[in-house]
Scaffold this active site. Structure first.
Site, PDB file in Angstrom:
ATOM      1  N   GLU A   1      -6.293  -3.018  -0.396  1.00  0.00           N
ATOM      2  CA  GLU A   1      -6.464  -1.648   0.074  1.00  0.00           C
ATOM      3  C   GLU A   1      -7.578  -1.499   1.109  1.00  0.00           C
ATOM      4  O   GLU A   1      -8.516  -2.296   1.168  1.00  0.00           O
ATOM      5  CB  GLU A   1      -6.732  -0.702  -1.098  1.00  0.00           C
ATOM      6  CG  GLU A   1      -8.083  -0.850  -1.761  1.00  0.00           C
ATOM      7  CD  GLU A   1      -8.315   0.218  -2.824  1.00  0.00           C
ATOM      8  OE1 GLU A   1      -8.101   1.415  -2.521  1.00  0.00           O
ATOM      9  OE2 GLU A   1      -8.698  -0.145  -3.940  1.00  0.00           O
TER      10      GLU A   1
ATOM     11  N   ASP B   1      -4.347   4.362   0.266  1.00  0.00           N
ATOM     12  CA  ASP B   1      -4.974   5.480  -0.441  1.00  0.00           C
ATOM     13  C   ASP B   1      -5.112   6.637   0.544  1.00  0.00           C
ATOM     14  O   ASP B   1      -5.866   6.549   1.521  1.00  0.00           O
ATOM     15  CB  ASP B   1      -6.339   5.045  -0.979  1.00  0.00           C
ATOM     16  CG  ASP B   1      -6.940   6.075  -1.916  1.00  0.00           C
ATOM     17  OD1 ASP B   1      -6.973   7.268  -1.551  1.00  0.00           O
ATOM     18  OD2 ASP B   1      -7.396   5.691  -3.015  1.00  0.00           O
TER      19      ASP B   1
ATOM     20  N   GLN C   1      -2.005   5.578  -3.507  1.00  0.00           N
ATOM     21  CA  GLN C   1      -2.892   6.392  -4.341  1.00  0.00           C
ATOM     22  C   GLN C   1      -3.257   7.653  -3.570  1.00  0.00           C
ATOM     23  O   GLN C   1      -3.173   7.691  -2.344  1.00  0.00           O
ATOM     24  CB  GLN C   1      -4.158   5.608  -4.701  1.00  0.00           C
ATOM     25  CG  GLN C   1      -3.888   4.402  -5.591  1.00  0.00           C
ATOM     26  CD  GLN C   1      -5.123   3.553  -5.803  1.00  0.00           C
ATOM     27  OE1 GLN C   1      -5.963   3.409  -4.904  1.00  0.00           O
ATOM     28  NE2 GLN C   1      -5.250   2.976  -6.978  1.00  0.00           N
TER      29      GLN C   1
ATOM     30  N   GLU D   1      -5.690   9.329  -8.241  1.00  0.00           N
ATOM     31  CA  GLU D   1      -6.992   8.702  -8.413  1.00  0.00           C
ATOM     32  C   GLU D   1      -8.058   9.673  -7.898  1.00  0.00           C
ATOM     33  O   GLU D   1      -8.697   9.454  -6.873  1.00  0.00           O
ATOM     34  CB  GLU D   1      -7.055   7.361  -7.657  1.00  0.00           C
ATOM     35  CG  GLU D   1      -8.284   6.532  -8.021  1.00  0.00           C
ATOM     36  CD  GLU D   1      -8.422   5.278  -7.183  1.00  0.00           C
ATOM     37  OE1 GLU D   1      -8.834   4.248  -7.729  1.00  0.00           O
ATOM     38  OE2 GLU D   1      -8.131   5.338  -5.961  1.00  0.00           O
TER      39      GLU D   1
END
Length: 260
Positions: free
Chosen positions: A142, A177, A203, A239
């Protein structure tokens, strides 16, 4: 797409062993845990089976990363530590069968050039992708924004694309993310289109504040449509920080997302 709860940030009012069932009762389809190793793998497997939810993602052990250090994956001098972390995660994954394992790039270590760090990271991702492929587990990596985490090695979709091209392994994909992209003011839709079929996990949290959807300005509806158009049909993992509320009180967004 299905929605997972990140149990390292949600349901923190409960012990980890109780969060899995709480997530299921709240309406989540699966769970992910950043570093689940405080629970024996057999215990976690039992809890997942009892709740009837899959384990979506775990992180590879990352050494001193959570304490502000560089971590393991991009530090040439820490190869033995990385190899031990890989073996620990493989043993754990053989029991719990997560869909994905995230290898954190970490921070640029003192005395290491960026090129040295990237080469070490690529080698370790390739090694991990090969090892986890035998279990049918996807390896992801990530990008994290450098405002919240100065020195982090991989920050943008462009960084991820270049890294994946360097790794060049079919079992290594991007973990995207949405919060970390929004925090940098990036064009998130363009990042989604850039990575396309290389996106292996997503996420989200709102921005600013890293709170629940609706607490900031991220246009989630359009971004989810962009993900669909890019061919992504995997997990969306919440998250975020409940911002002083218990987790249940922060879930006003979940029913609408499930309907969509």
């Amino acid at each position: 797409m299905k929605i997972a709860a990140n149990l390292s940030m949600l349901f923190n009012e409960l012990p980890l062993a109780e969060r899995i069932l709480a997530a299921r009762v709240a309406g989540f389809d699966g769970v992910e845990i950043q570093f689940p190793y405080e629970l024996p793998a057999i215990r976690l497997k039992e809890l997942l089976e009892r709740a009837g939810v899959p384990l979506v993602l775990i992180n590879l052990p990352a050494g001193d990363f959570m304490q502000g250090g560089p971590g393991l994956a991009a530090v040439p001098a820490r190869q033995q530590e990385f190899d031990a972390a890989l073996q620990e995660a493989l043993t754990y994954a053989a029991m719990t069968r997560p869909a994905c394992v995230n290898v954190l790039p970490g921070r640029l270590a003192e005395g290491v050039t960026r090129e040295q760090a990237l080469e070490t990271l690529a080698d370790n991702l390739r090694k991990s992708a090969e090892a986890f492929a035998l279990l049918g587990v996807r390896v992801v990596c990530e990008a994290i924004n450098p405002l919240d985490m100065p020195g982090f090695l991989i920050n943008t979709p462009e960084h991820l694309q270049a890294l994946l091209e360097r790794v060049d392994h079919p079992n290594c994909q991007a973990q995207l993310d949405l919060y970390h992209m929004a925090r940098q003011g990036l064009d998130i839709a363009a990042g989604i289109r850039l990575l396309g079929s290389r996106i292996g996990h997503v996420q989200f949290a709102d921005c600013p504040g890293r709170g629940a959807p609706g607490s900031g300005g991220v246009a989630f509806v359009s971004l989810i449509e962009t993900l669909r158009e890019a061919g992504y049909d995997g997990w969306l993992a919440a998250e975020y920080r409940p911002d002083g509320q218990d987790t249940e009180a922060s879930l006003g967004w979940l029913a609408e997302w499930r309907q969509r």
